[in-house]
Design a protein around this motif. Structure first.
Motif, PDB file in Angstrom:
ATOM      1  N   GLN A   3      34.075  53.404  55.758  1.00 48.58           N
ATOM      2  CA  GLN A   3      33.075  52.713  56.543  1.00 48.58           C
ATOM      3  C   GLN A   3      32.055  51.942  55.712  1.00 48.58           C
ATOM      4  OE1 GLN A   3      33.161  52.554  59.960  1.00 48.58           O
ATOM      5  NE2 GLN A   3      35.135  53.516  59.676  1.00 48.58           N
ATOM      6  N   SER A   4      31.797  52.371  54.504  1.00 50.91           N
ATOM      7  CA  SER A   4      30.705  51.758  53.753  1.00 50.91           C
ATOM      8  C   SER A   4      31.128  51.205  52.396  1.00 50.91           C
ATOM      9  CB  SER A   4      29.576  52.775  53.576  1.00 50.91           C
ATOM     10  OG  SER A   4      30.046  53.906  52.878  1.00 50.91           O
ATOM     11  N   VAL A   5      32.404  50.922  52.211  1.00 53.59           N
ATOM     12  CA  VAL A   5      32.870  50.343  50.952  1.00 53.59           C
ATOM     13  C   VAL A   5      33.131  48.862  51.189  1.00 53.59           C
ATOM     14  CG1 VAL A   5      34.668  50.346  49.199  1.00 53.59           C
ATOM     15  CG2 VAL A   5      33.887  52.505  50.190  1.00 53.59           C
ATOM     16  N   ASN A  10      39.398  38.998  48.479  1.00 54.80           N
ATOM     17  CA  ASN A  10      40.144  38.740  49.711  1.00 54.80           C
ATOM     18  C   ASN A  10      41.639  38.565  49.490  1.00 54.80           C
ATOM     19  OD1 ASN A  10      40.169  36.209  48.577  1.00 54.80           O
ATOM     20  ND2 ASN A  10      39.080  35.191  50.241  1.00 54.80           N
ATOM     21  N   SER A  11      42.105  38.687  48.253  1.00 55.36           N
ATOM     22  CA  SER A  11      43.548  38.645  47.982  1.00 55.36           C
ATOM     23  C   SER A  11      44.156  40.050  47.982  1.00 55.36           C
ATOM     24  CB  SER A  11      43.819  37.960  46.639  1.00 55.36           C
ATOM     25  OG  SER A  11      43.139  38.637  45.594  1.00 55.36           O
ATOM     26  N   CYS A  12      43.352  41.059  48.312  1.00 53.03           N
ATOM     27  CA  CYS A  12      43.833  42.449  48.384  1.00 53.03           C
ATOM     28  C   CYS A  12      44.273  42.765  49.810  1.00 53.03           C
ATOM     29  CB  CYS A  12      42.715  43.410  47.965  1.00 53.03           C
ATOM     30  SG  CYS A  12      43.216  45.152  48.001  1.00 53.03           S
ATOM     31  N   LYS A  13      45.352  43.510  49.966  1.00 44.79           N
ATOM     32  CA  LYS A  13      45.842  43.840  51.308  1.00 44.79           C
ATOM     33  C   LYS A  13      44.876  44.745  52.065  1.00 44.79           C
ATOM     34  CE  LYS A  13      48.644  47.984  51.105  1.00 44.79           C
ATOM     35  NZ  LYS A  13      49.918  48.515  51.543  1.00 44.79           N
ATOM     36  N   THR A  22      39.606  48.434  53.811  1.00 45.04           N
ATOM     37  CA  THR A  22      40.284  49.270  54.800  1.00 45.04           C
ATOM     38  C   THR A  22      41.138  50.370  54.174  1.00 45.04           C
ATOM     39  OG1 THR A  22      42.154  47.740  54.910  1.00 45.04           O
ATOM     40  CG2 THR A  22      40.360  47.380  56.470  1.00 45.04           C
ATOM     41  N   ALA A  23      41.085  50.517  52.863  1.00 42.41           N
ATOM     42  CA  ALA A  23      41.876  51.564  52.199  1.00 42.41           C
ATOM     43  C   ALA A  23      41.375  52.943  52.603  1.00 42.41           C
ATOM     44  CB  ALA A  23      41.782  51.399  50.683  1.00 42.41           C
TER      45      ALA A  23
END
Length: 52
Positions: A3-5, A10-13, A22-23
């Protein structure tokens, strides 16, 4: 989803609009395998390139 990371890569899935990560797990490591004392000595091992 974490929630807070935030992530600006923006090239990361795991990147989502608004610089949200979202990891389920974030893995940060030392770049030289020694005790890190500065941000530039660390890296995100969680990074995976996005499909797009």
């Amino acid at each position: 989803m974490t929630q807070s990371v935030l992530c600006e890569v923006n090239s990361c899935k795991n990147w989502e609009q608004g610089n949200k990560c979202t990891a389920e797990l974030i893995y940060v490591m030392s770049l030289d395998n020694k005790q890190s004392s500065e941000i530039k000595e660390t890296g995100c091992k969680t990074f995976e390139p996005s499909a797009s």
